[in-house]
Design an enzyme around this catalytic site. Structure first.
Site, PDB file in Angstrom:
ATOM      1  N   ASP A   1       0.853  -1.178   0.000  1.00 44.29           N
ATOM      2  CA  ASP A   1       0.000   0.000   0.000  1.00 44.29           C
ATOM      3  C   ASP A   1       0.897   1.238   0.000  1.00 44.29           C
ATOM      4  O   ASP A   1       2.126   1.124   0.022  1.00 44.29           O
ATOM      5  CB  ASP A   1      -0.976  -0.013   1.167  1.00 44.29           C
ATOM      6  CG  ASP A   1      -0.289   0.070   2.519  1.00 44.29           C
ATOM      7  OD1 ASP A   1       0.921   0.348   2.561  1.00 44.29           O
ATOM      8  OD2 ASP A   1      -0.960  -0.137   3.545  1.00 44.29           O
TER       9      ASP A   1
ATOM     10  N   GLY B   1       0.769   4.043   2.121  1.00 45.05           N
ATOM     11  CA  GLY B   1       0.845   4.862   3.316  1.00 45.05           C
ATOM     12  C   GLY B   1      -0.315   5.830   3.443  1.00 45.05           C
ATOM     13  O   GLY B   1      -0.446   6.519   4.452  1.00 45.05           O
ATOM     14  N   GLY B   2      -1.166   5.898   2.420  1.00 46.95           N
ATOM     15  CA  GLY B   2      -2.296   6.822   2.454  1.00 46.95           C
ATOM     16  C   GLY B   2      -3.247   6.548   3.599  1.00 46.95           C
ATOM     17  O   GLY B   2      -3.753   7.478   4.234  1.00 46.95           O
TER      18      GLY B   2
ATOM     19  N   ASP C   1      -8.124  -7.366   0.852  1.00 47.63           N
ATOM     20  CA  ASP C   1      -7.220  -7.545   1.986  1.00 47.63           C
ATOM     21  C   ASP C   1      -7.909  -7.016   3.231  1.00 47.63           C
ATOM     22  O   ASP C   1      -8.800  -6.166   3.148  1.00 47.63           O
ATOM     23  CB  ASP C   1      -5.901  -6.800   1.772  1.00 47.63           C
ATOM     24  CG  ASP C   1      -6.040  -5.316   2.115  1.00 47.63           C
ATOM     25  OD1 ASP C   1      -5.562  -4.897   3.182  1.00 47.63           O
ATOM     26  OD2 ASP C   1      -6.653  -4.571   1.316  1.00 47.63           O
TER      27      ASP C   1
ATOM     28  N   HIS D   1      -5.866 -20.413  11.128  1.00 48.34           N
ATOM     29  CA  HIS D   1      -7.197 -20.924  10.775  1.00 48.34           C
ATOM     30  C   HIS D   1      -8.007 -19.884  10.017  1.00 48.34           C
ATOM     31  O   HIS D   1      -8.598 -20.174   8.971  1.00 48.34           O
ATOM     32  CB  HIS D   1      -7.961 -21.345  12.026  1.00 48.34           C
ATOM     33  CG  HIS D   1      -9.411 -21.620  11.750  1.00 48.34           C
ATOM     34  ND1 HIS D   1      -9.876 -22.848  11.352  1.00 48.34           N
ATOM     35  CD2 HIS D   1     -10.485 -20.790  11.757  1.00 48.34           C
ATOM     36  CE1 HIS D   1     -11.185 -22.768  11.137  1.00 48.34           C
ATOM     37  NE2 HIS D   1     -11.581 -21.526  11.379  1.00 48.34           N
TER      38      HIS D   1
END
Length: 376
Positions: free
Chosen positions: A92, A94-95, A271, A340
Site C-alpha cells: 500500500d 501509506g495513504g 485484503d 485458521h
C-alpha cells in the site's frame, strides 16, 4: 503484469480471472493476508504456503519505511529476499496511515507531513517519495499515494480531498513512468478511487483512474465508518466504470460476508487485518458462523475448529483445546486462530471462484451469507 478474465457469472458481476506476475500467478477472486512489517503476524512462511495457501501478501509502505527502513531492504535485495516470500507481494502507499494518524499529520499539496508513531520524529511523504520507497521495497504491485477521508466526511471536504488525491495520482504516475524497478522484475502501479460516499465524486474519480490505463485499479476509502449498504452501492457505481479487463482491488475489506458481496459486484482482490486481528482475540470464522473461543460453551467441545469435521489448519486442534490455550494465555492460541482464519478466508474465495466457474455462484453465495453471519 497481465490479467486474463476467464469467467463471468451469468446472474451477477462476479468474475474469475488470472493475474500473472514475475513472482507467479494469482487466481482471482483472491484474499491477500496483511504482512504490515513484511511479516503476517504469528505465521511462518511454510504455513502461508501450505496451510493458508496464500498466493499474494501485503506489505505496508509507511511501516516498512520507518522499520527497518529502505536502506536495509535495498541491501537485502528487496522485500522478497528480506522476508523470504517468493510469491507476489503488494505494497500500500501509506495513504491509509495518513488517514489514521490524523492527530499527528499535516496535509498540503506537496504531500503529507507526519510524526512517527514510534518515536515522534518528523517525516514527509510526497507522491514522488512514496513511489521511490515502493521501488525500494520491490513489491509486484504498488499503490498510488492518496488521502483516505473518513466515511462520514461532508461533501465539501470529500471534494477537496479527492482533488488532492487526483493531483497526487498524476505525480505518482509520472514518477512511476520515469523510474525503473530495482531488482530485475516488473512492478505495476494501481491508482485508487476515492470520493467518500458521494456518487458524483466516485464517478469522477473512477473515470479519472480508468483514464490512466494502468495495470489494475483499486477502490479505497470504504469500510471507514459509512453504512455497509452505502459501501456496496459505491462499489457498484465504481465497478460500472472501471475497465473490465483490469483487476479491481477493494482495499481493507472486510468480513467474509463483505467479501462475498464484493465478489458479486465485480471485485477481484481483497485484503483486511480482520482474520489475524480477530483471531488473536479468540474470534474464529467458520463455514457455519463465528465462534468466540473464550466462551465457556467450548470447554468440552472436542470437534475440530470448523463444524464440517476438519479444520482448515489441522483436524487435531479442537475447539476445547484452543479454548484452553486462550484461557491459559498460551501464545500458540493466537497462532492457531490466525492461521485458521486466514486459511478460511482463502478457502472462501477459492470456493467462490469454483462456483463462478461452475455457474451457480449466486445460489451458493446466498446460502453462505446466511451461514456466515451466525454467532455460534
Amino acid at each position: 503484469m497481465k490479467f486474463e478474465l476467464q469467467y463471468t457469472d451469468s446472474k451477477t458481476n462476479a468474475r474469475a480471472g488470472l493475474i500473472s506476475t514475475d513472482h507467479g500467478p494469482i487466481e482471482t477472486p483472491i484474499f491477500m493476508p496483511v504482512g504490515t512489517l513484511g511479516s503476517v503476524k504469528g505465521v511462518h512462511l511454510h504455513e502461508l504456503y501450505d496451510d493458508i495457501k496464500a498466493q499474494i501478501i501485503l506489505g505496508n509502505t509507511y511501516h516498512l519505511y520507518l522499520r527497518p527502513g529502505t536502506s536495509v531492504i535495498e541491501a537485502a535485495g528487496g522485500l522478497h529476499k528480506f522476508n523470504g516470500f517468493n510469491r507476489p507481494m503488494l505494497t500500500d502507499s501509506g495513504g491509509f496511515q495518513v488517514f489514521s494518524l490524523a492527530g499527528i499529520r499535516k496535509l498540503r499539496e506537496e504531500g503529507a507531513e507526519f510524526r512517527s508513531h514510534i518515536d515522534g520524529s518528523k517525516h514527509f511523504f510526497s507522491p514522488e517519495g512514496v513511489i521511490d520507497i515502493e521501488r525500494s521495497i520491490g513489491a509486484d504491485i504498488m499503490m498510488a499515494f492518496d488521502e483516505c477521508p473518513p466515511g462520514t466526511s461532508d461533501y465539501e471536504y470529500s471534494k477537496k480531498s479527492l482533488a488532492l488525491t487526483e493531483s497526487w495520482l498524476d505525480r505518482c504516475v509520472k514518477r512511476f513512468k520515469e523510474t525503473e524497478p530495482k531488482y530485475g522484475y516488473e512492478q505495476s502501479l494501481f491508482p485508487i478511487v476515492q470520493g467518500c460516499t458521494y456518487k458524483d465524486l466516485r464517478i469522477r474519480a473512477a473515470e479519472n483512474v480508468a483514464s490512466k490505463e494502468m495495470d489494475g485499479n483499486a477502490i479505497g476509502g470504504l469500510a471507514v465508518g459509512e453504512p455497509t449498504e452505502v459501501m456496496y452501492e459505491m462499489i457498484e457505481v465504481v465497478n460500472a466504470i472501471l475497465p473490465k479487463d483490469k483487476p479491481r482491488y477493494l482495499m481493507g475489506v472486510g468480513t467474509p460476508i463483505n467479501i462475498l458481496e464484493g465478489i458479486e459486484r465485480g471485485v477481484d482482490m481483497f485484503d483486511c487485518v480482520m482474520p489475524t486481528r480477530n483471531g488473536r482475540n479468540a474470534q474464529i470464522f467458520t463455514s457455519h458462523g463465528i465462534i468466540n473461543l473464550r466462551n465457556k460453551k467450548w470447554e468440552m467441545d472436542f470437534s475440530p475448529l470448523d463444524a464440517e469435521g476438519t479444520s482448515y489448519v489441522d483436524s487435531t486442534y479442537t475447539r476445547a483445546y484452543v479454548h484452553h490455550l486462550f484461557k491459559a494465555q498460551e501464545l500458540l492460541a493466537l497462532q492457531i486462530a490466525s492461521i485458521h482464519n486466514l486459511a478460511f478466508y482463502l478457502w472462501l474465495v477459492g470456493q467462490a471462484r469454483q462456483h463462478i466457474i461452475a455457474g451457480d455462484f449466486s445460489v451458493w453465495k446466498a446460502k453462505m451469507v446466511d451461514e456466515l453471519g451466525r454467532r455460534l
